[in-house]
Design a protein around this motif. Structure first.
Motif, PDB file in Angstrom:
ATOM      1  N   LYS A 363       0.952  -1.305  -0.037  1.00 55.33           N
ATOM      2  CA  LYS A 363      -0.096   0.131  -0.041  1.00 55.33           C
ATOM      3  C   LYS A 363       0.948   1.241  -0.060  1.00 55.33           C
ATOM      4  O   LYS A 363       2.048   1.135   0.284  1.00 55.33           O
ATOM      5  N   GLN A 364       0.210   2.332  -0.374  1.00 55.69           N
ATOM      6  CA  GLN A 364       1.089   3.357  -0.334  1.00 55.69           C
ATOM      7  C   GLN A 364       0.724   4.548   0.879  1.00 55.69           C
ATOM      8  O   GLN A 364      -0.473   4.531   1.217  1.00 55.69           O
ATOM      9  N   VAL A 365       1.735   4.736   1.598  1.00 49.26           N
ATOM     10  CA  VAL A 365       1.642   5.677   2.867  1.00 49.26           C
ATOM     11  C   VAL A 365       2.467   7.065   2.374  1.00 49.26           C
ATOM     12  O   VAL A 365       3.785   6.809   2.437  1.00 49.26           O
ATOM     13  N   ASP A 366       1.698   8.110   2.599  1.00 48.32           N
ATOM     14  CA  ASP A 366       2.402   9.431   2.492  1.00 48.32           C
ATOM     15  C   ASP A 366       3.143   9.411   1.202  1.00 48.32           C
ATOM     16  O   ASP A 366       4.184   9.788   1.085  1.00 48.32           O
ATOM     17  N   GLY A 367       2.625   8.728  -0.103  1.00 43.46           N
ATOM     18  CA  GLY A 367       3.202   8.781  -1.211  1.00 43.46           C
ATOM     19  C   GLY A 367       4.347   7.657  -1.376  1.00 43.46           C
ATOM     20  O   GLY A 367       5.219   7.639  -2.422  1.00 43.46           O
ATOM     21  N   GLN A 368       4.646   6.774  -0.315  1.00 43.37           N
ATOM     22  CA  GLN A 368       5.652   5.969  -0.427  1.00 43.37           C
ATOM     23  C   GLN A 368       5.109   4.519  -0.389  1.00 43.37           C
ATOM     24  O   GLN A 368       3.988   4.216   0.386  1.00 43.37           O
ATOM     25  N   TRP A 369       5.632   3.562  -1.023  1.00 45.83           N
ATOM     26  CA  TRP A 369       4.987   2.398  -1.152  1.00 45.83           C
ATOM     27  C   TRP A 369       5.656   1.491   0.042  1.00 45.83           C
ATOM     28  O   TRP A 369       6.785   1.633   0.414  1.00 45.83           O
ATOM     29  N   LYS A 370       4.625   0.860   0.766  1.00 44.71           N
ATOM     30  CA  LYS A 370       4.975  -0.045   1.696  1.00 44.71           C
ATOM     31  C   LYS A 370       4.634  -1.436   1.711  1.00 44.71           C
ATOM     32  O   LYS A 370       3.216  -1.621   1.100  1.00 44.71           O
ATOM     33  N   VAL A 371       5.142  -2.343   2.185  1.00 45.19           N
ATOM     34  CA  VAL A 371       4.689  -3.807   2.089  1.00 45.19           C
ATOM     35  C   VAL A 371       4.638  -4.130   3.424  1.00 45.19           C
ATOM     36  O   VAL A 371       5.732  -4.144   4.156  1.00 45.19           O
TER      37      VAL A 371
END
Length: 395
Positions: A363-371
């Motif tokens: 998912k994207q969090v604050d414009g950054q992708w996180k897994v």
């Protein structure tokens, strides 16, 4: 001339996924090897049989491939809410070198099983029958892995009917969860160290290629198979028998390592052979796996081939599978595009030995992708236990 007798050290030889290695409890190692350093490296090289100019490992426990030249140390965890600390060493075959820069996803499976075998998990947490959840701290990359290990009559269940391409015989299924596998540690912070899903990677003397460079599971450089003259259906012999191809892959890997900030000079790559990995992807196609099994394009989402320690892997490294699953879940990466694009939570990819399914939650969090999690199934089996012997003069 007098010669020292051989020393014997308690050890267990285990297959985990499509790899196998020599496992030790930290407390069983000689005192000089219970801390990182030259003594520990020398021991592991001698156990495996490296460096071996014959690349055969006749005088050691290794199997002369990157999948079988591995050592593991487990100990009671120093981390809250974890059962064991798991430290992995990739032993070079023809060089005097042990790479501690990454994890082995396949042996992560065996780490969960060995933790129970070795008495490192609180017995109160082990059911008589059912599944034991082993909380592993992966000390190389400082990440959490959860292994769901089947237990029968209070012991690890190793036999079963779970089939894993690249492993000859079925065994019991172990489900692995790689928690927050994107690299937030010392090697670069962001999942995409360059800030882009796809880069133009300039490789001196070779060319410029589209590349997805990702740190998830293990730092990996993905390129399109077609861009480097392949179809994605290649087996080991097509790559490993071609020195020019291997040199070109290493050049791409080094260029990727530099762009990802993993090394500062090309020369440093020689001391960081285990990471990053280099892999190439392609859309689905029919092919014949190394076992002779027919793989149909309709049964897979994409094709992936990956190199480890300078050679094409016979199946797929577990950590690279995490990178594949993560990149596939993020629209716009080369892996995602090879799988047809769009959003997806799991992929089944074709590798030289067959197929593998891996899932990832991105998912994207604050414009950054996180897994947040990657999941796959493997198996593990103890092959031998007792003592490994090494000449006493190396301790």
């Amino acid at each position: 001339m007098t010669h020292q007798a051989q020393a014997r050290i308690a050890a267990t030889y285990i297959r985990g996924g499509t790899s196998k290695g020599v496992f030790f409890r930290l407390q069983d190692l000689p005192a000089s090897c219970q801390q990182p350093g030259p003594a520990r490296d020398a021991l592991f090289m001698r156990v495996i049989g490296s460096p071996d100019p014959y690349s055969a490992h006749i005088d050691g426990m290794g199997g002369a491939t990157s999948s079988t030249s591995k050592c593991v140390i487990l100990s009671k965890s120093t981390q809250p809410d974890h059962d064991v600390d798991y430290l992995y060493g990739q032993v070079a075959i023809d060089k005097a070198f042990v790479d501690w820069s990454g994890n082995c996803g396949n042996l992560s499976t065996a780490a969960g099983a060995f933790a129970i075998h070795a008495g490192l998990v609180d017995t109160a947490r082990i059911p008589d029958n059912g599944v034991c959840v082993v909380r592993i701290w992966q000390a190389n990359i400082r990440k959490t892995i959860i292994a769901h290990v089947p237990v029968t009559n209070g012991q690890v269940q190793e036999t079963g009917d779970f089939e894993l391409d690249g492993v000859t015989f079925p065994a019991a299924e172990i489900v692995l969860e790689f928690i927050d596998p994107s690299d937030d540690g010392d090697d670069g912070g962001a999942m995409f160290p360059t800030g882009k899903l796809v880069d133009d990677l300039e490789v001196p003397g070779v060319g410029t290629f589209k590349a997805t460079m990702i740190s998830a599971g293990i730092p990996t450089v993905f390129v399109n198979a077609a861009d480097i003259g392949y179809t994605g259906t290649e087996l080991r012999e097509a790559i490993n028998s071609d020195p020019a191809a291997l040199a070109r892959f290493e050049a791409i890997r080094v260029a990727g390592a530099l762009r990802m900030g993993l090394i500062k000079t090309p020369e440093e790559a020689a001391t960081r052979q285990h990471t990053p990995k280099i892999a190439f992807v392609a859309p689905p196609a029919d092919y014949t796996a190394s076992s002779g099994k027919q793989i149909q394009a309709a049964d897979i989402d994409l094709l992936v081939r990956a190199l480890s320690m300078g050679k094409l892997h016979h199946a797929m490294m577990g950590t690279a599978a995490v990178a594949i699953g993560t990149a596939a879940a993020i629209p716009g990466t080369l892996v995602n595009l090879a799988a047809g694009g769009g959003e997806r939570s799991a992929v089944r990819f074709g590798h030289p030995s067959g197929t593998l399914r891996v899932g990832a939650e991105a998912k994207q969090v604050d414009g950054q992708w996180k897994v947040t999690k990657a999941i796959m199934s493997r198996s593990a089996r103890v092959l031998m236990e007792g003592w490994v012997r090494v000449p006493g003069d190396i301790l």
